[in-house]
Scaffold this active site. Structure first.
Site, short mmCIF file in Angstrom:
data_model
loop_
_atom_site.label_atom_id
_atom_site.label_comp_id
_atom_site.label_asym_id
_atom_site.label_seq_id
_atom_site.Cartn_x
_atom_site.Cartn_y
_atom_site.Cartn_z
N LYS A 163 27.38 36.60 30.92
CA LYS A 163 28.88 36.68 31.30
C LYS A 163 29.86 35.48 31.27
CE LYS A 163 27.55 38.36 35.09
NZ LYS A 163 27.67 37.87 36.51
N ARG A 201 30.58 43.27 43.44
CA ARG A 201 28.95 43.36 43.14
C ARG A 201 28.08 44.46 43.89
NH1 ARG A 201 27.91 37.68 41.24
NH2 ARG A 201 25.80 37.57 40.58
N ARG A 215 18.11 28.49 31.18
CA ARG A 215 19.48 28.10 31.11
C ARG A 215 19.56 26.86 31.65
NH1 ARG A 215 23.63 32.34 33.54
NH2 ARG A 215 22.21 32.52 35.13
N ARG A 249 20.06 25.51 37.21
CA ARG A 249 20.61 25.99 38.58
C ARG A 249 19.57 26.49 39.57
NH1 ARG A 249 24.93 30.88 37.16
NH2 ARG A 249 23.93 31.83 38.82
N ARG A 269 17.32 38.35 41.57
CA ARG A 269 18.65 38.64 41.41
C ARG A 269 18.80 39.91 40.66
NH1 ARG A 269 20.46 33.61 38.59
NH2 ARG A 269 22.43 34.36 38.35
P1 AMP Z 1 26.86 34.33 39.53
O1 AMP Z 1 27.22 32.71 39.18
O2 AMP Z 1 27.80 35.31 39.18
O3 AMP Z 1 25.41 34.49 38.88
O4 AMP Z 1 26.45 34.08 41.20
C1 AMP Z 1 25.51 33.23 41.83
C2 AMP Z 1 25.15 33.76 43.11
O5 AMP Z 1 26.53 33.71 44.00
C3 AMP Z 1 24.79 35.24 43.57
O6 AMP Z 1 23.41 35.32 42.95
C4 AMP Z 1 25.13 35.61 44.89
O7 AMP Z 1 24.14 34.88 45.62
C5 AMP Z 1 26.42 34.83 44.92
N1 AMP Z 1 27.52 35.44 44.63
C6 AMP Z 1 28.51 35.75 43.44
N2 AMP Z 1 29.25 36.56 43.60
C7 AMP Z 1 28.78 37.34 44.84
C8 AMP Z 1 29.43 38.50 45.32
N3 AMP Z 1 30.65 39.22 44.55
N4 AMP Z 1 29.15 39.01 46.30
C9 AMP Z 1 27.92 38.37 47.01
N5 AMP Z 1 27.33 37.24 46.47
C10 AMP Z 1 27.85 36.82 45.30
#
Ligand code: AMP
Length: 214
Positions: free
Chosen positions: A13, A88, A127, A160, A171
């Site tokens: 993404k 989400r 990554r 990360r 996740r």
């Molecule tokens: P990402 O970079 O989109 O993979 O997000 C990394 C982490 O941020 C996720 O695993 C969640 O812990 C948190 N996070 C990001 N977006 C959301 C969301 N819309 N709702 C809840 N937690 C989020």
């Protein structure tokens, strides 16, 4: 162009979002990036988010919805945006409907980058992201020119905190349980645009441009 981008963790993404942002000249709004920024600055939001993120869990809805609402009200979102990592779950999706309705904004589409199985775990665990500009690389599939150094800005590449094997597996489960049902939600609204993400980065982007042109 007012879009959402969805896909299981590791689907690519972030990589595609960076391309879409540049090609269509729209702001890329990533809730994950906003939380990581807040963590870097050690704000109250960041400290709370960190506890959840490091376990691969969702940050509580009220915090997440709040930051999205605020960000979407900024002037650069008037002409378009690409929302990444939000919504989400169904609560967030319904809140987003409200936020958009109140602002008189109509979504043009919901992109779903579809990738299957074990490949996702490999992608997440391998990554590496730039500490300075956030650009994303992979130790096998998308190597930087110089190991550990960002091609774009020369910054240091790091893993990360939530890309460890255990957190990555968690996740994926959290996504499949909570986020995957949203695909049906948007399909019913006739907004879902699915793209095959099991392909090279450039081919996935070609397919994205094609579905968006329709
Ligand atoms: P990402 O970079 O989109 O993979 O997000 C990394 C982490 O941020 C996720 O695993 C969640 O812990 C948190 N996070 C990001 N977006 C959301 C969301 N819309 N709702 C809840 N937690 C989020």
């Amino acid at each position: 162009m007012k879009l959402l981008i969805m896909g299981r963790p590791g689907a690519g993404k972030g990589t595609q979002a960076a391309k879409i942002k540049e090609y269509y000249n729209i702001p890329h709004i990533s809730t994950g990036d906003m939380f990581r920024q807040a963590i870097k600055k050690q704000t109250k939001l960041g400290l709370t988010a960190q506890e959840y993120m490091n376990k691969g869990l969702f940050v509580p809805d009220e915090l997440t919805i709040g930051i999205v609402k605020e960000r979407l009200s900024e002037p650069d979102c008037k002409e378009g945006f690409l929302l990444d990592g939000f919504p989400r779950n169904l609560v967030q999706a319904k809140e987003l409907d409200k936020i958009l309705e109140e602002a008189g904004i109509k979504l043009d589409g919901v992109l779903d980058i579809n990738v299957d199985g074990q490949i996702l775990i490999d992608r997440m665990v391998g990554r590496r992201v730039c500490k300075s500009c956030g650009a994303s690389f992979h130790i096998l599939y998308n190597k930087p020119k110089v190991e550990g150094v960002c091609d774009n800005c020369g910054g240091a590449l790091i893993q990360r905190a939530d890309d460890t094997l255990e957190t990555a597996q968690n996740r994926l489960k959290v996504y499949d349980d909570n986020t995957a049902p949203l695909l049906e939600y948007y399909r019913e609204k006739d907004l879902l645009l699915s793209v095959n993400g099991n392909q090279e980065v450039s081919k996935v982007f070609e397919d994205i441009k094609e579905v968006l042109s329709k």
